[in-house]
Write a protein that holds these residues in place. Sequence first.
Motif, PDB file in Angstrom:
ATOM      1  N   MET A   1       1.058  -1.326  -0.066  1.00 56.97           N
ATOM      2  CA  MET A   1      -0.047  -0.228   0.048  1.00 56.97           C
ATOM      3  C   MET A   1       0.712   1.173  -0.049  1.00 56.97           C
ATOM      4  SD  MET A   1      -2.756   1.246   3.093  1.00 56.97           S
ATOM      5  CE  MET A   1      -4.007   0.131   2.504  1.00 56.97           C
ATOM      6  N   ASN A   2       0.399   2.090  -0.896  1.00 54.63           N
ATOM      7  CA  ASN A   2       1.274   3.611  -0.899  1.00 54.63           C
ATOM      8  C   ASN A   2       1.093   4.200   0.423  1.00 54.63           C
ATOM      9  OD1 ASN A   2       2.084   3.041  -3.234  1.00 54.63           O
ATOM     10  ND2 ASN A   2       0.246   4.077  -4.189  1.00 54.63           N
ATOM     11  N   THR A   3       2.123   5.040   0.934  1.00 49.03           N
ATOM     12  CA  THR A   3       1.938   5.567   2.151  1.00 49.03           C
ATOM     13  C   THR A   3       1.790   7.196   1.865  1.00 49.03           C
ATOM     14  OG1 THR A   3       4.143   5.504   2.541  1.00 49.03           O
ATOM     15  CG2 THR A   3       2.980   3.958   3.372  1.00 49.03           C
ATOM     16  N   ALA A   4       1.521   7.584   2.870  1.00 44.95           N
ATOM     17  CA  ALA A   4       1.516   9.147   3.025  1.00 44.95           C
ATOM     18  C   ALA A   4       1.918   9.792   4.467  1.00 44.95           C
ATOM     19  CB  ALA A   4      -0.184   9.837   2.679  1.00 44.95           C
ATOM     20  N   PRO A   5       2.247  10.821   4.688  1.00 50.36           N
ATOM     21  CA  PRO A   5       2.618  11.484   6.059  1.00 50.36           C
ATOM     22  C   PRO A   5       1.552  11.047   6.924  1.00 50.36           C
ATOM     23  CG  PRO A   5       3.119  13.073   4.314  1.00 50.36           C
ATOM     24  CD  PRO A   5       2.654  11.863   3.613  1.00 50.36           C
ATOM     25  N   ARG A   6       1.919  10.640   8.123  1.00 48.07           N
ATOM     26  CA  ARG A   6       0.874  10.185   9.183  1.00 48.07           C
ATOM     27  C   ARG A   6      -0.222  10.894   9.601  1.00 48.07           C
ATOM     28  NH1 ARG A   6       3.366   7.520  14.521  1.00 48.07           N
ATOM     29  NH2 ARG A   6       4.263   6.473  13.081  1.00 48.07           N
ATOM     30  N   ARG A   7       0.155  12.305   9.526  1.00 47.72           N
ATOM     31  CA  ARG A   7      -0.832  13.257   9.989  1.00 47.72           C
ATOM     32  C   ARG A   7      -1.935  13.714   9.118  1.00 47.72           C
ATOM     33  NH1 ARG A   7      -0.729  17.305  13.890  1.00 47.72           N
ATOM     34  NH2 ARG A   7       0.913  15.645  14.931  1.00 47.72           N
ATOM     35  N   PRO A   8      -1.529  13.677   7.854  1.00 52.61           N
ATOM     36  CA  PRO A   8      -2.842  13.858   7.034  1.00 52.61           C
ATOM     37  C   PRO A   8      -3.659  12.507   7.007  1.00 52.61           C
ATOM     38  CG  PRO A   8      -0.810  14.592   5.993  1.00 52.61           C
ATOM     39  CD  PRO A   8      -0.357  13.850   7.086  1.00 52.61           C
TER      40      PRO A   8
ATOM     41  N   TYR B   1      -3.147  12.358  -2.160  1.00 54.11           N
ATOM     42  CA  TYR B   1      -2.105  13.235  -1.394  1.00 54.11           C
ATOM     43  C   TYR B   1      -0.792  12.944  -1.935  1.00 54.11           C
ATOM     44  CZ  TYR B   1      -0.296  15.688   2.601  1.00 54.11           C
ATOM     45  OH  TYR B   1       0.105  16.699   3.412  1.00 54.11           O
ATOM     46  N   ARG B   2      -0.388  11.752  -2.385  1.00 52.57           N
ATOM     47  CA  ARG B   2       1.032  11.542  -2.768  1.00 52.57           C
ATOM     48  C   ARG B   2       1.470  12.225  -4.146  1.00 52.57           C
ATOM     49  NH1 ARG B   2       4.660   7.796  -1.349  1.00 52.57           N
ATOM     50  NH2 ARG B   2       5.032   7.394  -3.316  1.00 52.57           N
ATOM     51  N   ARG B   3       0.124  12.333  -4.995  1.00 51.84           N
ATOM     52  CA  ARG B   3       0.360  12.914  -6.279  1.00 51.84           C
ATOM     53  C   ARG B   3       0.313  14.544  -6.020  1.00 51.84           C
ATOM     54  NH1 ARG B   3      -3.254   8.685  -8.011  1.00 51.84           N
ATOM     55  NH2 ARG B   3      -5.021   9.943  -7.668  1.00 51.84           N
ATOM     56  N   ALA B   4      -0.417  15.188  -5.081  1.00 56.26           N
ATOM     57  CA  ALA B   4      -0.479  16.667  -4.632  1.00 56.26           C
ATOM     58  C   ALA B   4       1.155  16.850  -4.391  1.00 56.26           C
ATOM     59  CB  ALA B   4      -1.445  16.915  -3.568  1.00 56.26           C
ATOM     60  N   ARG B   5       1.822  17.719  -5.129  1.00 58.27           N
ATOM     61  CA  ARG B   5       3.296  17.862  -4.638  1.00 58.27           C
ATOM     62  C   ARG B   5       3.462  19.230  -4.174  1.00 58.27           C
ATOM     63  NH1 ARG B   5       5.741  13.304  -5.383  1.00 58.27           N
ATOM     64  NH2 ARG B   5       5.230  12.158  -7.374  1.00 58.27           N
ATOM     65  N   THR B   6       2.587  20.344  -4.350  1.00 62.03           N
ATOM     66  CA  THR B   6       2.907  21.575  -3.751  1.00 62.03           C
ATOM     67  C   THR B   6       1.953  21.929  -2.606  1.00 62.03           C
ATOM     68  OG1 THR B   6       1.259  22.496  -5.556  1.00 62.03           O
ATOM     69  CG2 THR B   6       3.613  22.273  -6.177  1.00 62.03           C
ATOM     70  N   PRO B   7       2.200  22.802  -2.021  1.00 57.65           N
ATOM     71  CA  PRO B   7       1.253  23.172  -0.891  1.00 57.65           C
ATOM     72  C   PRO B   7      -0.269  23.485  -1.320  1.00 57.65           C
ATOM     73  CG  PRO B   7       3.380  24.150  -0.323  1.00 57.65           C
ATOM     74  CD  PRO B   7       3.564  23.407  -1.783  1.00 57.65           C
ATOM     75  N   GLY B   8       0.002  24.220  -2.558  1.00 56.57           N
ATOM     76  CA  GLY B   8      -1.371  24.675  -3.257  1.00 56.57           C
ATOM     77  C   GLY B   8      -2.320  23.552  -3.730  1.00 56.57           C
ATOM     78  N   GLU B   9      -1.494  22.440  -4.379  1.00 57.30           N
ATOM     79  CA  GLU B   9      -2.385  21.110  -4.649  1.00 57.30           C
ATOM     80  C   GLU B   9      -2.812  20.580  -3.339  1.00 57.30           C
ATOM     81  OE1 GLU B   9       0.537  19.137  -6.907  1.00 57.30           O
ATOM     82  OE2 GLU B   9       0.323  20.427  -8.760  1.00 57.30           O
ATOM     83  N   ARG B  10      -2.120  20.282  -2.370  1.00 62.34           N
ATOM     84  CA  ARG B  10      -2.747  19.846  -1.229  1.00 62.34           C
ATOM     85  C   ARG B  10      -3.811  20.595  -0.601  1.00 62.34           C
ATOM     86  NH1 ARG B  10       3.352  17.631   1.464  1.00 62.34           N
ATOM     87  NH2 ARG B  10       3.767  16.186  -0.119  1.00 62.34           N
ATOM     88  N   THR B  11      -3.609  22.089  -0.637  1.00 65.24           N
ATOM     89  CA  THR B  11      -4.675  22.777  -0.023  1.00 65.24           C
ATOM     90  C   THR B  11      -5.972  22.546  -0.622  1.00 65.24           C
ATOM     91  OG1 THR B  11      -3.256  24.509   0.740  1.00 65.24           O
ATOM     92  CG2 THR B  11      -5.606  25.049   0.582  1.00 65.24           C
ATOM     93  N   ALA B  12      -5.994  22.405  -2.168  1.00 73.00           N
ATOM     94  CA  ALA B  12      -6.854  22.271  -3.009  1.00 73.00           C
ATOM     95  C   ALA B  12      -7.698  20.870  -2.744  1.00 73.00           C
ATOM     96  CB  ALA B  12      -6.664  22.480  -4.368  1.00 73.00           C
ATOM     97  N   LEU B  13      -6.588  19.894  -2.505  1.00 73.44           N
ATOM     98  CA  LEU B  13      -7.095  18.348  -2.218  1.00 73.44           C
ATOM     99  C   LEU B  13      -8.121  18.266  -0.922  1.00 73.44           C
ATOM    100  CD1 LEU B  13      -7.447  15.533  -2.428  1.00 73.44           C
ATOM    101  CD2 LEU B  13      -4.817  15.464  -1.309  1.00 73.44           C
TER     102      LEU B  13
END
Length: 283
Positions: free
Chosen positions: A1-8, A39-51
């Motif tokens: 399974m792909n992983t992402a930072p724990r907090r998100p 979340y892994r595909r969202a590279r920039t802070p703006g993309e993560r905020t939009a997500l």
Amino acid sequence: MNTAPRRPVQLYRALLAAYPREFRGEYGAAMQQLFVDQYRRARTPGERTALWLRTLADTAMAAISEWLKAWRTAPPAARLVRAAGILFIIGGIFVPLAWWLGTLRPSFDYPYRYQPFVQDVLAPALFMAALTAFTGGAICLLLGMWPAANGHQRLALLSSALGSTASIVGWGALGLQLGDSWWSFAMGGLTLFFLGVLWAGLAADARNPLPHAPGAWVLAGLWIPVSALAGAVYEMVTGRWLDGPDWVFGLALMLTSLGMLWVGRGLAQMPVQAARAQDGGDA
């Protein structure tokens, strides 16, 4: 399974609690994995905020839709029990809020000109709204649980519904200044309601679909009866009413409210399969 930072991932897992339990059990893991991939595909802070904004909006709309669908497809007993849970949660929020508003200091917390409205109108209105929510919840729980409840629970639920109804009448009479004799009626009804909550939880057995967490029912139902009994004994012995510090009564109310929130959460999320047994269906 792909992983992402724990907090998100933890935040998204908490967000999934907005959905009904049955929906989370069936789709929760797949939804979490989809969020991790996005979340892994969202590279920039703006993309993560939009997500996150898109996720919050989608969750709000989808959760409401799923709760409405669960409500429509649930058997009548499940609807009543879940409604009782929601009403208990509302009452558990309003009770400490009413007490807090009634104890605010005008000179520090708000201007003096608002004192009559806050302490004589708003706080009593919230308290009566809490009692109304508790009464509605007790009646819904009585009707929803009656077919499957054991004898002790039926008496407990009936006592709780009658007690909360009597308490509303008593407090309403006091609000209309019909005489101090209604004080015993109001407190007696309130005490009977919480004793019924306590009794219903402790009378749980294998056939009982209520949440099996006796600690919640004890926490919800114990403190008001204990306070009322202590006050009655003190008055009989000394001839004076027991007038303790505000924080003592406030602590009792907070513990009671926490218990009602705990009980209400369990009822609102009661599995549909447990309630179907009450309607004669397959569990």
